[in-house]
Design a protein around this motif. Structure first.
Motif, PDB file in Angstrom:
ATOM      1  N   PRO A 150     -37.110 -73.978  90.801  1.00  0.00           N
ATOM      2  CA  PRO A 150     -37.443 -73.380  89.513  1.00  0.00           C
ATOM      3  C   PRO A 150     -37.305 -71.863  89.561  1.00  0.00           C
ATOM      4  O   PRO A 150     -37.330 -71.266  90.626  1.00  0.00           O
ATOM      5  CB  PRO A 150     -38.880 -73.807  89.264  1.00  0.00           C
ATOM      6  CG  PRO A 150     -39.441 -74.104  90.606  1.00  0.00           C
ATOM      7  CD  PRO A 150     -38.291 -74.538  91.474  1.00  0.00           C
ATOM      8  N   SER A 151     -37.185 -71.273  88.401  1.00  0.00           N
ATOM      9  CA  SER A 151     -36.898 -69.835  88.338  1.00  0.00           C
ATOM     10  C   SER A 151     -38.134 -68.955  88.511  1.00  0.00           C
ATOM     11  O   SER A 151     -38.004 -67.769  88.804  1.00  0.00           O
ATOM     12  CB  SER A 151     -36.194 -69.497  87.030  1.00  0.00           C
ATOM     13  OG  SER A 151     -37.005 -69.863  85.935  1.00  0.00           O
ATOM     14  N   THR A 152     -39.334 -69.515  88.341  1.00  0.00           N
ATOM     15  CA  THR A 152     -40.570 -68.739  88.544  1.00  0.00           C
ATOM     16  C   THR A 152     -41.570 -69.575  89.331  1.00  0.00           C
ATOM     17  O   THR A 152     -41.488 -70.813  89.353  1.00  0.00           O
ATOM     18  CB  THR A 152     -41.232 -68.346  87.203  1.00  0.00           C
ATOM     19  OG1 THR A 152     -41.702 -69.521  86.553  1.00  0.00           O
ATOM     20  CG2 THR A 152     -40.268 -67.589  86.302  1.00  0.00           C
ATOM     21  N   LEU A 153     -42.531 -68.919  89.945  1.00  0.00           N
ATOM     22  CA  LEU A 153     -43.567 -69.641  90.685  1.00  0.00           C
ATOM     23  C   LEU A 153     -44.418 -70.502  89.768  1.00  0.00           C
ATOM     24  O   LEU A 153     -44.912 -71.552  90.176  1.00  0.00           O
ATOM     25  CB  LEU A 153     -44.458 -68.656  91.436  1.00  0.00           C
ATOM     26  CG  LEU A 153     -43.854 -68.052  92.701  1.00  0.00           C
ATOM     27  CD1 LEU A 153     -44.803 -67.027  93.309  1.00  0.00           C
ATOM     28  CD2 LEU A 153     -43.525 -69.123  93.714  1.00  0.00           C
ATOM     29  N   ASP A 154     -44.600 -70.071  88.547  1.00  0.00           N
ATOM     30  CA  ASP A 154     -45.391 -70.861  87.601  1.00  0.00           C
ATOM     31  C   ASP A 154     -44.760 -72.220  87.319  1.00  0.00           C
ATOM     32  O   ASP A 154     -45.460 -73.159  86.936  1.00  0.00           O
ATOM     33  CB  ASP A 154     -45.577 -70.100  86.282  1.00  0.00           C
ATOM     34  CG  ASP A 154     -46.479 -68.890  86.442  1.00  0.00           C
ATOM     35  OD1 ASP A 154     -47.330 -68.910  87.351  1.00  0.00           O
ATOM     36  OD2 ASP A 154     -46.325 -67.935  85.661  1.00  0.00           O
ATOM     37  N   GLU A 155     -43.465 -72.328  87.505  1.00  0.00           N
ATOM     38  CA  GLU A 155     -42.758 -73.580  87.250  1.00  0.00           C
ATOM     39  C   GLU A 155     -42.765 -74.538  88.443  1.00  0.00           C
ATOM     40  O   GLU A 155     -42.308 -75.672  88.325  1.00  0.00           O
ATOM     41  CB  GLU A 155     -41.311 -73.285  86.856  1.00  0.00           C
ATOM     42  CG  GLU A 155     -41.171 -72.515  85.559  1.00  0.00           C
ATOM     43  CD  GLU A 155     -39.726 -72.125  85.294  1.00  0.00           C
ATOM     44  OE1 GLU A 155     -38.814 -72.859  85.717  1.00  0.00           O
ATOM     45  OE2 GLU A 155     -39.517 -71.071  84.678  1.00  0.00           O
ATOM     46  N   VAL A 156     -43.278 -74.096  89.578  1.00  0.00           N
ATOM     47  CA  VAL A 156     -43.295 -74.924  90.785  1.00  0.00           C
ATOM     48  C   VAL A 156     -44.328 -76.027  90.622  1.00  0.00           C
ATOM     49  O   VAL A 156     -45.479 -75.782  90.290  1.00  0.00           O
ATOM     50  CB  VAL A 156     -43.617 -74.071  92.028  1.00  0.00           C
ATOM     51  CG1 VAL A 156     -43.798 -74.950  93.258  1.00  0.00           C
ATOM     52  CG2 VAL A 156     -42.537 -73.039  92.253  1.00  0.00           C
TER      53      VAL A 156
END
Length: 86
Positions: free
Chosen positions: A48-54
């Motif tokens: 994913p492009s950001t850690l929040d999307e992990v």
């Protein structure tokens, strides 16, 4: 969790992570290598492009024991390295 593990258990965990990470067909590792050496853009597209999307379920999969019920048996004992008896 790793701070309470023995050196052997930490190295085993690192091996699991490394094996799983580079074994993926489409991983951030291969994307990074491709963007650096092939495209020469140095701008990989992470997923994913950001850690929040992990998804933490995906993260937990990396830490599970490798396939096979006897992980590392015969190579290292949990208390001593392979060559400590030499």
């Amino acid at each position: 969790e790793g701070r309470n593990l023995s050196l052997f258990d930490c190295l085993a965990m690192e091996l699991r992570l490394g094996c799983r990470y580079i074994a993926q067909e489409e991983s951030d590792f291969t994307r990074g290598i491709y963007s650096l050496l092939i495209d020469k853009t140095r701008k990989p597209v992470w997923s994913p492009s950001t850690l929040d999307e992990v998804d933490m379920k995906d993260v937990d999969e990396y830490f599970k024991p490798l396939p096979g019920s006897r992980e590392f048996d015969g190579y290292l004992d949990s208390n001593e390295l392979m060559y400590s008896k030499l």
